[in-house]
Design an enzyme around this catalytic site. Sequence first.
Site, mmCIF file in Angstrom:
data_model
loop_
_atom_site.group_PDB
_atom_site.id
_atom_site.type_symbol
_atom_site.label_atom_id
_atom_site.label_comp_id
_atom_site.label_asym_id
_atom_site.label_seq_id
_atom_site.Cartn_x
_atom_site.Cartn_y
_atom_site.Cartn_z
ATOM 1 C CG HIS A 9 -0.178 0.087 2.527
ATOM 2 N ND1 HIS A 9 0.340 1.256 3.034
ATOM 3 C CD2 HIS A 9 0.141 -0.883 3.420
ATOM 4 C CE1 HIS A 9 0.947 1.020 4.175
ATOM 5 N NE2 HIS A 9 0.841 -0.283 4.435
ATOM 6 C CD GLU A 67 0.698 -4.530 8.788
ATOM 7 O OE1 GLU A 67 1.349 -5.514 8.382
ATOM 8 O OE2 GLU A 67 1.042 -3.341 8.593
#
Length: 210
Positions: A20, A103
Amino acid sequence: MYNHLGSIHNSSNTLYILRHGHSEANEQRLIVSDIKNGITNYGLSAKGIQEIKDSIYRLITATHTESEYIIYSSPFLRTVQTSLLVAEIILAQEIYYDSRLRERFFGEWELTENINYQKVWLEDYQNPCHKKWCVESTYEVLERVTSAVREIDSLYKGKQIIFVTHGDVAQILISGYLNQNPQSHRQLSSIETGELKVLHQPIGKIKSDC
């Protein structure tokens, strides 16, 4: 079994990892790893938006492919915003979200200064199975992310698949592809925010430098 990639080296798909773009969490130097904090908050910063645009335009320039791009993304806000931006640029019809790309969970370090990553990484190198501070171990991350990539890869032939994920997850996935112990994931070349890397290209194709 922790590493599910197995025969993925024979895949006909081109597989990319996209971390990201620079996020508000990066800007504030915070660890945001719990989905309850990261799914609606800590999206991309202005810097992160530009990073993604730069990476994807470089991809388009380097590959000149007419193959269909398929996007799979972590459900965190920063990866959702990244994948939406990618889809807009490459005109992808649909984005798929898979929680296995989320994550890495950093347990007791949640919402603390990101300098605390170093403490976890030091423990990783000593023991890849450690769950100190209630952190998700490197082997747990390897298990979920390689199972996701292998399962998704098996659904397609000759496609360009982009996996939008996070720093540690990307590093551990690369370790798995290289058949290395994930304890040394931070010794690999770091994948920076907004950076796109080729994980796998079919035999016979020239690897593009994205």
